[in-house]
Design a protein around this motif. Structure first.
Motif, PDB file in Angstrom:
ATOM      1  N   LEU A 102       0.830  -1.205   0.000  1.00 55.04           N
ATOM      2  CA  LEU A 102       0.000   0.000   0.000  1.00 55.04           C
ATOM      3  C   LEU A 102       0.863   1.252   0.000  1.00 55.04           C
ATOM      4  O   LEU A 102       0.567   2.223  -0.708  1.00 55.04           O
ATOM      5  N   LEU A 103       1.926   1.239   0.786  1.00 58.77           N
ATOM      6  CA  LEU A 103       2.848   2.372   0.811  1.00 58.77           C
ATOM      7  C   LEU A 103       3.446   2.606  -0.571  1.00 58.77           C
ATOM      8  O   LEU A 103       3.544   3.750  -1.044  1.00 58.77           O
ATOM      9  N   CYS A 104       3.816   1.528  -1.226  1.00 56.32           N
ATOM     10  CA  CYS A 104       4.381   1.628  -2.575  1.00 56.32           C
ATOM     11  C   CYS A 104       3.382   2.266  -3.539  1.00 56.32           C
ATOM     12  O   CYS A 104       3.758   3.060  -4.405  1.00 56.32           O
ATOM     13  N   ASN A 119       4.183  -5.317 -20.114  1.00 58.98           N
ATOM     14  CA  ASN A 119       3.934  -4.318 -19.075  1.00 58.98           C
ATOM     15  C   ASN A 119       5.070  -4.331 -18.055  1.00 58.98           C
ATOM     16  O   ASN A 119       4.900  -4.737 -16.900  1.00 58.98           O
ATOM     17  N   PRO A 120       6.264  -3.876 -18.435  1.00 53.33           N
ATOM     18  CA  PRO A 120       7.412  -3.896 -17.513  1.00 53.33           C
ATOM     19  C   PRO A 120       7.227  -2.997 -16.300  1.00 53.33           C
ATOM     20  O   PRO A 120       7.905  -3.159 -15.292  1.00 53.33           O
ATOM     21  N   GLY A 121       6.293  -2.054 -16.374  1.00 53.01           N
ATOM     22  CA  GLY A 121       6.038  -1.161 -15.258  1.00 53.01           C
ATOM     23  C   GLY A 121       5.443  -1.853 -14.042  1.00 53.01           C
ATOM     24  O   GLY A 121       5.360  -1.250 -12.968  1.00 53.01           O
ATOM     25  N   LEU A 122       5.036  -3.131 -14.181  1.00 56.98           N
ATOM     26  CA  LEU A 122       4.540  -3.878 -13.025  1.00 56.98           C
ATOM     27  C   LEU A 122       5.618  -4.045 -11.967  1.00 56.98           C
ATOM     28  O   LEU A 122       5.328  -4.156 -10.781  1.00 56.98           O
ATOM     29  N   VAL A 123       6.874  -4.087 -12.400  1.00 57.31           N
ATOM     30  CA  VAL A 123       7.989  -4.279 -11.469  1.00 57.31           C
ATOM     31  C   VAL A 123       8.428  -2.923 -10.931  1.00 57.31           C
ATOM     32  O   VAL A 123       8.929  -2.084 -11.679  1.00 57.31           O
ATOM     33  N   ARG A 124       8.257  -2.710  -9.630  1.00 60.82           N
ATOM     34  CA  ARG A 124       8.640  -1.447  -9.003  1.00 60.82           C
ATOM     35  C   ARG A 124      10.026  -1.507  -8.367  1.00 60.82           C
ATOM     36  O   ARG A 124      10.618  -0.482  -8.052  1.00 60.82           O
ATOM     37  N   PRO A 184      11.634 -10.248 -10.351  1.00 58.05           N
ATOM     38  CA  PRO A 184      10.930 -11.534 -10.294  1.00 58.05           C
ATOM     39  C   PRO A 184      11.666 -12.577 -11.120  1.00 58.05           C
ATOM     40  O   PRO A 184      12.249 -12.267 -12.162  1.00 58.05           O
ATOM     41  N   PRO A 185      11.676 -13.825 -10.649  1.00 55.72           N
ATOM     42  CA  PRO A 185      12.368 -14.881 -11.395  1.00 55.72           C
ATOM     43  C   PRO A 185      11.700 -15.145 -12.738  1.00 55.72           C
ATOM     44  O   PRO A 185      10.470 -15.085 -12.854  1.00 55.72           O
ATOM     45  N   GLN A 187       1.514  -6.000  -8.323  1.00 54.86           N
ATOM     46  CA  GLN A 187       2.950  -6.209  -8.471  1.00 54.86           C
ATOM     47  C   GLN A 187       3.279  -7.701  -8.436  1.00 54.86           C
ATOM     48  O   GLN A 187       2.590  -8.473  -7.756  1.00 54.86           O
ATOM     49  N   PRO A 188       4.364  -8.106  -9.113  1.00 50.91           N
ATOM     50  CA  PRO A 188       4.873  -9.465  -8.907  1.00 50.91           C
ATOM     51  C   PRO A 188       5.386  -9.581  -7.475  1.00 50.91           C
ATOM     52  O   PRO A 188       6.073  -8.688  -6.977  1.00 50.91           O
TER      53      PRO A 188
END
Length: 238
Positions: A106-108, A168-173, A179-180, A201-202
């Motif tokens: 949530l903070l993210c 959608n590479p933006g999923l990774v923050r 992610p593996p 997010q992953p």
């Protein structure tokens, strides 16, 4: 390979399992509810019971390949290979990690557009580091974070094709943990509804089922940890 029961059943506190490896370095089971340390979340502790003995598990960590290693004290009793054990986690500690890990998601979601450069989940306090030139206002972050918690959003995990990261590479923050890849599938944690999630997010960690389960959170401090690094530390308010 150790079957990871915690991925799809994070509230399950115990399971029966068969010992595959048993030695001073630790114990490997064919299946487990023990989360292995990773992604900033500590590994679970707990106990293994079997006919004729039991041993405390100090922490679960990643072993060779897809195995999870249940670490034991130097003088601990060891179950024989092939023994059926009852593996039980310290649920109070795990649940605290689940609440805090979900709060970190949530903070993210509140610090939009900033990459996460590091983080650590703890039962008493947790932190996230953001690639930010300026610190956000502490009181506003705390108020918005608790508003999201009180809204009692659903928290769900889902498995998708890992190719979703290509589109959608933006999923990774996170910059420090990626992610593996290579298994063909990816675990996403979604907070909120399917069409307009609060956060997506992953993540391979464990989480509560609704944000209301987190309870009130306070922002302990926001620190400057470099020209472009802002550390936000949070803790349970109670």
């Amino acid at each position: 390979m150790t079957q990871r029961i915690f991925l799809d059943q994070p509230t399950r506190a115990s399971t029966s399992a068969t010992v595959v490896v048993s030695g001073d370095q630790g114990i490997v089971l064919d299946r487990t509810v023990f989360y292995a340390r990773g992604g900033g979340q500590p590994g679970d502790s707990g106990v293994l019971h079997w006919s004729g003995g039991n041993t405390p598990i100090t922490e679960a960590v990643k072993g060779e390949g897809e195995a999870i290693l249940h670490k034991v004290a130097a003088d601990a009793a060891l179950p024989p290979v092939g023994a059926v054990v009852q593996a039980a986690i310290d649920w109070q500690r795990r649940h605290a990690h689940m609440r805090m890990h979900t709060a970190m998601h949530l903070l993210c979601s509140l610090i939009k557009g900033a990459a996460v450069t590091g983080g650590a989940v703890g039962a008493d306090k947790s932190r996230l580091d953001f690639d930010l030139p300026d610190s956000p206002p502490k009181e506003a972050v705390e108020a918005c974070l608790n508003a999201l918690i009180e809204a009692d959003h659903p928290v769900r995990s889902e498995w998708v094709d890992e190719a979703v990261l290509d589109s959608n590479p933006g999923l990774v923050r996170t910059l420090s943990v990626q992610p593996p890849r290579g298994t063909g599938r990816l675990r996403l944690v979604r907070i909120g509804d399917a069409t307009t999630p609060v956060d997506l997010q992953p993540c391979g960690g464990t989480h509560v089922s609704r944000t209301g389960e987190i309870g009130p959170i306070r922002v302990v401090k926001i620190e400057n940890k470099g020209k472009q690094n802002r550390r936000i530390t949070i803790a349970p308010a109670g």
